[in-house]
Design an enzyme around this catalytic site. Structure first.
Site, short mmCIF file in Angstrom:
data_model
loop_
_atom_site.label_atom_id
_atom_site.label_comp_id
_atom_site.label_asym_id
_atom_site.label_seq_id
_atom_site.Cartn_x
_atom_site.Cartn_y
_atom_site.Cartn_z
N CYS A 249 39.44 11.61 90.76
CA CYS A 249 39.86 12.82 90.05
C CYS A 249 41.61 12.78 90.08
O CYS A 249 42.11 13.07 90.91
CB CYS A 249 39.31 14.32 90.67
SG CYS A 249 39.64 15.54 89.49
N CYS B 218 43.46 15.18 81.83
CA CYS B 218 42.63 14.46 82.63
C CYS B 218 43.14 13.07 83.05
O CYS B 218 43.37 12.24 82.15
CB CYS B 218 41.22 14.20 81.70
SG CYS B 218 39.89 13.36 82.74
#
Length: 333
Positions: free
Chosen positions: A90, A253
């Site tokens: 992530c 992201c």
């Protein structure tokens, strides 16, 4: 009965939440973070559900645990948790974890300004700038990223035919560029992204296989990345990333930016050494760069970097009580 008490530092990375859990870590079995991730999912997933879902979290909630390094050359390890599960990697979560961890004194780098971190997807390198107590920015050199499927055709019930790519940047992304049945991100409201994303993801899962050639536990399409016109000065591309059941990433992201750079490089649209400024649905930006060319098994790949910032928003103490009928969280669908 009190099932557990967890102290947390809450932060956000370019708008998307990161909840760094600083106590209550389960003892995970395994020699690598990939193995520890599997142990967490098999035996301790109630912690993720309790801390990420309502009423203690929400659809966009994401977080992490810091662990000792698994490798001799690493400074620390990170386990990622969010509403969609335990991600292999992530990007926004790493930026937020590093920022909060350094500012709280939870990470002690061997070399100031640099970190080597073990994550379930492999090992990543981090650079950061700190002024006094505050971390100004964090740059991640991510795991190798590649284009897994090019110009694949999906028949999406209710929407029609879409031509998509699937790329890996730590997670597998369906990437949808503007076309006949998708006018572009700025022509869709957030509720339309939320409506169509799970249907597109399901159509892709049925027809496109994605298994990482170096780690079979990393598999399956988990995210949908919609693209469109930019709204912020200096951006080279815009995106809205859908994950979980009802979440749109408020940040650009990190793994999605890595996947998109891999896609663009494979299509001859981004060169080695070139930067790619990627913006989110709210206009916040990550600065991406193709650092090097490499391979992932049989696939041509890139080594991407992503630079962004995070801010700590507070700290809290969360109690999970077995007597609470919603001890392990819920979602409204």
């Amino acid at each position: 009965m009190n099932k557990g008490t967890f102290f947390c530092i809450d932060a956000h990375t370019c708008g998307n939440p990161v909840r760094l859990v600083t106590s209550g870590h389960p003892n995970l079995k395994g020699a690598t973070m990939s193995e520890k991730r599997q142990d967490f999912l098999a035996h301790h997933d109630w912690i993720r559900q309790a801390l990420m879902f309502e009423p203690r979290g929400h659809d966009m909630m994401s977080g992490s645990f810091l662990y000792p390094p698994c490798s001799d050359n690493a400074d620390a390890s990170i386990l990622f948790i969010e509403t969609s599960g335990c991600l292999p990697m992530c990007g926004h979560g790493t930026i937020g974890t590093v920022t909060a961890g350094l500012e709280a004194g939870l990470i002690t780098p061997r070399t100031p300004g640099r970190l080597t971190l073990d994550v379930p997807a492999g090992q990543i390198e981090v650079e950061y700038q700190q002024t006094g107590q505050k971390v100004d920015w964090v740059k991640i050199t991510n795991i190798p990223s590649y284009l897994a499927h090019k110009d694949a055709t999906l028949e999406v019930p209710g929407l029609g035919r879409l031509t998509v790519d699937v790329a890996y940047g730590g997670n597998y992304y369906v990437i949808v560029e503007p076309q006949e049945n998708f006018p572009g991100l700025r022509h869709w409201r957030a509720d339309e992204v939320l409506r169509w994303s799970p249907i597109v993801r399901e159509a892709a899962r049925k027809t496109l296989s994605c298994v990482h050639p170096m780690d079979a536990t990393v598999n399956g399409i988990s995210h949908v990345l919609w693209t469109g016109d930019v709204i912020s000065d200096g951006s080279n591309g815009a995106n809205a990333v859908f994950y979980g059941d009802r979440a749109i990433d408020r940040s650009p992201c990190g793994t999605g930016t890595s996947a998109r750079m891999a896609q663009r490089h494979a299509k001859g649209l981004l060169s080695e050494g070139e930067t790619f400024v990627h913006e989110s649905i709210i206009g916040s930006q990550f600065v991406g760069k193709v650092e090097a060319i490499t391979e992932v098994g049989p696939y041509p790949a890139i080594v991407p970097s992503i630079q962004g910032w995070a801010r700590v928003t507070g700290s809290n103490c969360i109690t999970v009580d077995d007597a609470d009928p919603y001890a392990y969280g819920f979602q409204v669908k």
